[in-house]
Design a protein around this motif. Sequence first.
Motif, PDB file in Angstrom:
ATOM      1  N   MET A   1       0.821  -1.094  -0.070  1.00 40.30           N
ATOM      2  CA  MET A   1       0.039   0.044  -0.027  1.00 40.30           C
ATOM      3  C   MET A   1       0.891   1.274   0.079  1.00 40.30           C
ATOM      4  SD  MET A   1      -3.293  -0.923   2.563  1.00 40.30           S
ATOM      5  CE  MET A   1      -2.278  -1.169   4.079  1.00 40.30           C
ATOM      6  N   GLY A   2       2.035   1.319   0.070  1.00 40.36           N
ATOM      7  CA  GLY A   2       2.977   2.170   0.021  1.00 40.36           C
ATOM      8  C   GLY A   2       3.293   2.856   1.154  1.00 40.36           C
ATOM      9  N   ILE A   3       2.932   2.241   2.239  1.00 39.19           N
ATOM     10  CA  ILE A   3       3.254   2.675   3.636  1.00 39.19           C
ATOM     11  C   ILE A   3       4.626   2.046   4.175  1.00 39.19           C
ATOM     12  CG2 ILE A   3       2.343   2.694   6.111  1.00 39.19           C
ATOM     13  CD1 ILE A   3      -0.615   2.330   4.911  1.00 39.19           C
ATOM     14  N   ASP A   4       5.436   3.134   4.743  1.00 38.47           N
ATOM     15  CA  ASP A   4       6.928   2.418   5.172  1.00 38.47           C
ATOM     16  C   ASP A   4       6.883   1.960   6.693  1.00 38.47           C
ATOM     17  OD1 ASP A   4       9.141   2.097   5.782  1.00 38.47           O
ATOM     18  OD2 ASP A   4      10.152   4.042   5.861  1.00 38.47           O
ATOM     19  N   PRO A   5       6.926   0.660   6.917  1.00 41.40           N
ATOM     20  CA  PRO A   5       6.630   0.266   8.104  1.00 41.40           C
ATOM     21  C   PRO A   5       7.544   0.835   9.007  1.00 41.40           C
ATOM     22  CG  PRO A   5       6.899  -1.905   6.553  1.00 41.40           C
ATOM     23  CD  PRO A   5       7.313  -0.347   6.134  1.00 41.40           C
ATOM     24  N   ALA A   6       8.837   1.064   8.842  1.00 41.34           N
ATOM     25  CA  ALA A   6       9.900   1.606   9.684  1.00 41.34           C
ATOM     26  C   ALA A   6       9.203   2.988  10.477  1.00 41.34           C
ATOM     27  CB  ALA A   6      11.182   1.790   9.030  1.00 41.34           C
ATOM     28  N   ARG A   7       8.749   3.540   9.368  1.00 38.09           N
ATOM     29  CA  ARG A   7       8.388   5.216   9.841  1.00 38.09           C
ATOM     30  C   ARG A   7       6.898   4.902  10.438  1.00 38.09           C
ATOM     31  NH1 ARG A   7       7.575   9.540   5.487  1.00 38.09           N
ATOM     32  NH2 ARG A   7      10.110   9.370   5.358  1.00 38.09           N
ATOM     33  N   ARG A   8       6.139   4.054  10.307  1.00 34.60           N
ATOM     34  CA  ARG A   8       4.802   3.832  10.899  1.00 34.60           C
ATOM     35  C   ARG A   8       4.711   3.221  12.069  1.00 34.60           C
ATOM     36  NH1 ARG A   8      -0.274   4.384   8.595  1.00 34.60           N
ATOM     37  NH2 ARG A   8       0.637   6.191   7.564  1.00 34.60           N
ATOM     38  N   ILE A   9       5.762   1.997  12.047  1.00 42.89           N
ATOM     39  CA  ILE A   9       5.546   1.178  13.286  1.00 42.89           C
ATOM     40  C   ILE A   9       7.058   1.574  14.184  1.00 42.89           C
ATOM     41  CG2 ILE A   9       5.570  -1.213  14.116  1.00 42.89           C
ATOM     42  CD1 ILE A   9       2.948  -0.274  12.640  1.00 42.89           C
ATOM     43  N   VAL A  10       7.958   1.457  13.516  1.00 39.77           N
ATOM     44  CA  VAL A  10       9.185   1.273  14.173  1.00 39.77           C
ATOM     45  C   VAL A  10       9.725   2.682  15.066  1.00 39.77           C
ATOM     46  CG1 VAL A  10      11.996   1.063  14.289  1.00 39.77           C
ATOM     47  CG2 VAL A  10      10.287  -0.508  12.992  1.00 39.77           C
ATOM     48  N   ALA A  11       9.297   3.678  14.276  1.00 39.82           N
ATOM     49  CA  ALA A  11       9.691   5.115  14.695  1.00 39.82           C
ATOM     50  C   ALA A  11       8.893   5.389  15.928  1.00 39.82           C
ATOM     51  CB  ALA A  11       9.512   6.046  13.551  1.00 39.82           C
ATOM     52  N   PRO A  12       7.604   5.377  16.193  1.00 45.58           N
ATOM     53  CA  PRO A  12       6.868   5.706  17.228  1.00 45.58           C
ATOM     54  C   PRO A  12       7.495   4.950  18.543  1.00 45.58           C
ATOM     55  CG  PRO A  12       5.414   5.352  15.549  1.00 45.58           C
ATOM     56  CD  PRO A  12       6.582   4.963  15.113  1.00 45.58           C
ATOM     57  N   ARG A  13       7.828   3.728  18.407  1.00 46.25           N
ATOM     58  CA  ARG A  13       8.262   3.060  19.472  1.00 46.25           C
ATOM     59  C   ARG A  13       9.657   3.465  19.964  1.00 46.25           C
ATOM     60  NH1 ARG A  13       4.668   0.092  16.866  1.00 46.25           N
ATOM     61  NH2 ARG A  13       3.495  -1.385  17.984  1.00 46.25           N
ATOM     62  N   MET A  14      10.685   3.956  18.808  1.00 41.80           N
ATOM     63  CA  MET A  14      11.835   4.643  19.291  1.00 41.80           C
ATOM     64  C   MET A  14      11.662   5.880  20.043  1.00 41.80           C
ATOM     65  SD  MET A  14      15.203   4.392  19.301  1.00 41.80           S
ATOM     66  CE  MET A  14      15.483   3.271  17.710  1.00 41.80           C
ATOM     67  N   LEU A  15      10.625   6.643  19.655  1.00 39.77           N
ATOM     68  CA  LEU A  15      10.497   8.022  20.185  1.00 39.77           C
ATOM     69  C   LEU A  15       9.654   7.865  21.769  1.00 39.77           C
ATOM     70  CD1 LEU A  15       8.724   9.936  17.600  1.00 39.77           C
ATOM     71  CD2 LEU A  15      10.838  10.195  18.317  1.00 39.77           C
ATOM     72  N   ALA A  16       8.875   6.712  21.919  1.00 42.07           N
ATOM     73  CA  ALA A  16       8.389   6.352  23.096  1.00 42.07           C
ATOM     74  C   ALA A  16       9.707   5.910  24.062  1.00 42.07           C
ATOM     75  CB  ALA A  16       7.385   5.015  22.994  1.00 42.07           C
ATOM     76  N   MET A  17      10.471   5.154  23.510  1.00 41.64           N
ATOM     77  CA  MET A  17      11.579   4.538  24.604  1.00 41.64           C
ATOM     78  C   MET A  17      12.448   5.994  24.813  1.00 41.64           C
ATOM     79  SD  MET A  17      13.021   2.195  25.846  1.00 41.64           S
ATOM     80  CE  MET A  17      12.488   0.533  25.130  1.00 41.64           C
ATOM     81  N   LEU A  18      12.571   6.661  23.899  1.00 38.23           N
ATOM     82  CA  LEU A  18      13.475   7.981  24.004  1.00 38.23           C
ATOM     83  C   LEU A  18      12.750   8.882  25.545  1.00 38.23           C
ATOM     84  CD1 LEU A  18      14.532   9.152  20.555  1.00 38.23           C
ATOM     85  CD2 LEU A  18      15.969   8.025  22.354  1.00 38.23           C
ATOM     86  N   ALA A  19      11.558   8.745  25.401  1.00 37.85           N
ATOM     87  CA  ALA A  19      10.636   9.425  26.676  1.00 37.85           C
ATOM     88  C   ALA A  19      10.698   8.404  27.673  1.00 37.85           C
ATOM     89  CB  ALA A  19       9.385   9.708  26.080  1.00 37.85           C
ATOM     90  N   LEU A  20      10.669   7.064  27.623  1.00 44.25           N
ATOM     91  CA  LEU A  20      10.438   6.405  28.688  1.00 44.25           C
ATOM     92  C   LEU A  20      11.912   6.161  29.540  1.00 44.25           C
ATOM     93  CD1 LEU A  20       8.902   4.526  30.517  1.00 44.25           C
ATOM     94  CD2 LEU A  20       9.451   2.363  28.542  1.00 44.25           C
ATOM     95  N   ALA A  21      12.777   5.964  28.736  1.00 44.81           N
ATOM     96  CA  ALA A  21      14.111   5.655  29.593  1.00 44.81           C
ATOM     97  C   ALA A  21      14.337   6.796  30.739  1.00 44.81           C
ATOM     98  CB  ALA A  21      15.238   5.152  28.473  1.00 44.81           C
ATOM     99  N   PRO A  22      14.648   7.918  30.300  1.00 45.64           N
ATOM    100  CA  PRO A  22      15.043   8.678  31.237  1.00 45.64           C
ATOM    101  C   PRO A  22      14.285   8.739  32.595  1.00 45.64           C
ATOM    102  CG  PRO A  22      14.376  10.040  29.379  1.00 45.64           C
ATOM    103  CD  PRO A  22      14.531   8.534  28.965  1.00 45.64           C
TER     104      PRO A  22
END
Length: 212
Positions: free
Chosen positions: A82-103
């Motif tokens: 469908m032309g959707i990048d899984p890294a941007r749609r699925i992986v990136a939000p989890r990375m951002l959540a981890m950046l906020a959660l870890a500290p």
Amino acid sequence: MTALPAILVSVPFGVIVTVQVSSLSQQVGATSMAGAAGGLGVIRQGSPMVSALLLGGAAGSAIAADLGARTIREEFEAMRTMGIDPARRIVAPRMLAMLALAPMLCVLIIFMGIGVGYVLTIVYQDGVPGSYMSSFAAFATMGDLIVALSKSVIFGVVIVIVACQRGLEATSGPRGVAQAVNAAVVIGVIAAFILNVIITQLVSMFLPARIG
């Protein structure tokens, strides 16, 4: 998801550090330094490593399981179609959540560890509140907190990368997902321990401890 386990782990961790430090300080006649030694142990080494263990065991395993299940259901292939990048749609939000959660998780562990150490020293080991806090304030600096938070963020990023990579490469049905989760937890935690050694050595070389 990791807040309650962090509290449950940091409490006995603070007790262990306090008991060991107090015993050693009494043997060498430096009971007034118990606050500094225990507090610095929690901030510099304890909190980042406990954060890594919790992030790897709870958040990392959850991410690997979620992505692994999506992989074997071929959801990512459908997204690419469908032309959707899984890294941007699925992986990136989890990375951002981890950046906020870890500290935040690291700060919670520091607060609980030092608080438990303070209470144990004052109530059960007849310590002096003023001496505990003054010794801690004399040695602990803002740099120690910054290094601890930086470690937790680095560990969180590594754990997310490993968990996502393992989840996206899961194969062979549910068994493959289970293997991906197991590998994500083990590799993520081991990588965090190795990075901790490297970062600690670099900090010791370029930012030696000083009395505040």
